[in-house]
Scaffold this motif. Structure first.
Motif, PDB file in Angstrom:
ATOM      1  N   PRO A 179       0.419  -1.042   2.215  1.00  0.00           N
ATOM      2  CA  PRO A 179      -0.684  -0.247   2.756  1.00  0.00           C
ATOM      3  C   PRO A 179      -0.961   1.006   1.920  1.00  0.00           C
ATOM      4  O   PRO A 179      -0.102   1.465   1.173  1.00  0.00           O
ATOM      5  N   ARG A 186      -4.273  -1.791   5.096  1.00  0.00           N
ATOM      6  CA  ARG A 186      -3.633  -2.763   4.198  1.00  0.00           C
ATOM      7  C   ARG A 186      -4.723  -3.687   3.667  1.00  0.00           C
ATOM      8  O   ARG A 186      -5.406  -4.356   4.446  1.00  0.00           O
ATOM      9  N   ALA A 213       4.466  -2.934   7.886  1.00  0.00           N
ATOM     10  CA  ALA A 213       3.262  -3.773   7.819  1.00  0.00           C
ATOM     11  C   ALA A 213       3.628  -5.243   7.994  1.00  0.00           C
ATOM     12  O   ALA A 213       4.791  -5.626   7.933  1.00  0.00           O
TER      13      ALA A 213
END
Ligand code: PMP
Length: 377
Positions: A179, A186, A213
């Motif tokens: 990200p 992202r 993420a």
């Protein structure tokens, strides 16, 4: 250091006299024009400005670190290849066997080595903006030209603009923080694939925030002909240690390695990394806890008057304050309450009135929200 010889000075062709004059005459003018990277530091209050993990290490891990430090031979230089740490990092972070691996004194150092290795003076480094400032700084330090491609007004990747800029500027290096810092988004795998296909040089996929993420490019680190994957342990609880790693095809890593200062990862860092990675589950659990707290904080911030929160896949949230107080005023009001978040004074215009808030403990989130309710009431 002796002063300039009496009777000689700049006026009569001699060297300038004072340290200030001598430095001004000698240091590169573009370096003199720079401001040093601002490092926020606070010993008290609530620190939500630097994407640090707020949770300390448990006693059993601290004891393992103490034992490892005690057993370390500080009188010896670090070994050349860090074989044990290579194996531990590969196992802990899923680095493919076929990828080559390079360690850095933080990922900052690796960013600098990449630019140094790829760019002659005047070559182009390109990244979306706003993004991590060291991409541009490293380009400048090494006499490269930096091209920033603005994100959309909602801080999404402008893929057509990126592809057009890559065609126009033929960058030696493209940096993609995935990200992204400071916006948190992202970029999609499809967008990154399109950039990889268009880029004539190296694409650095900087996964500093990957632990928070979904998805990673690490499994492809050995097979993409023009990409390397950059990681750091700073965001998962070890920011003070200074350790980052770069995984990629050997032909890239071998060349970049030639520029690495020989002892850039010291014996204590190696020993501590080995000790902590035996307890990697602790880091994973803390990262998961932070990640789980993200949506709740985002919803609570977005419920405040005049506050927009951008989608984040990282351990921070970017919020824009468009109500009665400017972002800088909110920043200052939080600071007087000893709550530190990051503002962007005089920087990227797209970040006007934005504050970047690192995820903290539940108590820290509660204190932040109480303060913001008070400030924005
Ligand atoms: N990459 C990105 C995208 C970052 O945001 C940062 C830290 N702010 C770094 C790299 C550098 O991390 P470190 O030098 O602590 O490894």
């Amino acid at each position: 250091m002796t002063a300039a010889a009496p009777g000689r000075g700049p006026a009569d062709g001699g060297p300038p006299a004072s340290a200030a004059e001598r430095a001004a005459a000698t240091i590169r003018p573009d370096i003199q024009a720079l401001s040093a990277y601002a490092v926020g530091h606070a010993d008290d209050g609530i620190k939500l400005d630097a994407m640090e993990n707020p949770y300390g290490l448990p006693d059993e891990v601290r004891d393992a670190i103490a034992a490892a430090a005690r057993a370390t031979a500080l009188n010896r230089y670090p070994a050349a290849h860090h074989d044990a740490l290579q194996a531990a990092v590969r196992a802990a972070f899923g680095v493919p066997d076929a990828a080559a691996l390079l360690f850095g004194n933080g990922s900052d150092e690796l960013i600098s080595l990449i630019v140094q290795a790829c760019c002659d003076a005047g070559d182009t480094v390109l990244s979306p903006v706003p993004s991590f400032v060291m991409f541009e700084m490293s380009a400048r330090f090494h006499h490269a030209r930096f091209v920033g491609v603005p994100l959309t007004p909602n801080f999404e990747l402008d893929l057509p603009a990126m592809l057009a800029a890559i065609r126009a500027h033929r960058p030696k290096v493209v940096f993609l923080a995935v990200p992204n810092n400071p916006t948190g988004g992202r970029w999609t795998d499809a967008a990154i694939d399109a950039i990889l296909a268009a880029a004539p040089g190296l694409v650095v996929i900087d996964e500093a925030y990957q632990p928070f993420a979904d998805g990673t490019w690490m499994p492809r680190a050995a097979t993409l002909p023009n990409a390397v994957v950059l990681r750091t342990v700073s965001k998962i609880g070890l920011a003070g240690l200074r350790f980052g790693y770069l995984a990629g095809p050997a032909p890239w890593i071998t060349e970049i390695d030639k520029l690495r200062p020989p002892y850039n990862v010291d014996v204590l860092t190696e020993a501590v990394m080995l000790a902590v990675l035996r307890h990697k589950a602790v880091l994973d659990e803390q990262a998961a806890r932070l990640r789980d707290s993200r949506d709740g904080l985002a919803r609570a911030l977005a419920a405040l008057p005049g506050v927009i929160v951008y989608p984040s896949s990282a351990n921070f949230l970017l919020a824009r304050f468009s109500g009665k107080m400017s972002g800088n005023a909110v920043h200052q009001a939080l600071k007087t309450r000893k709550i530190r978040v990051r503002n962007f004074p005089g920087g990227e215009p797209a970040l006007a009135d934005c504050l970047r808030i690192s995820l903290g403990t539940p108590d820290e989130h509660a204190a932040l929200l109480t303060a913001l309710h008070d400030i924005l009431a």
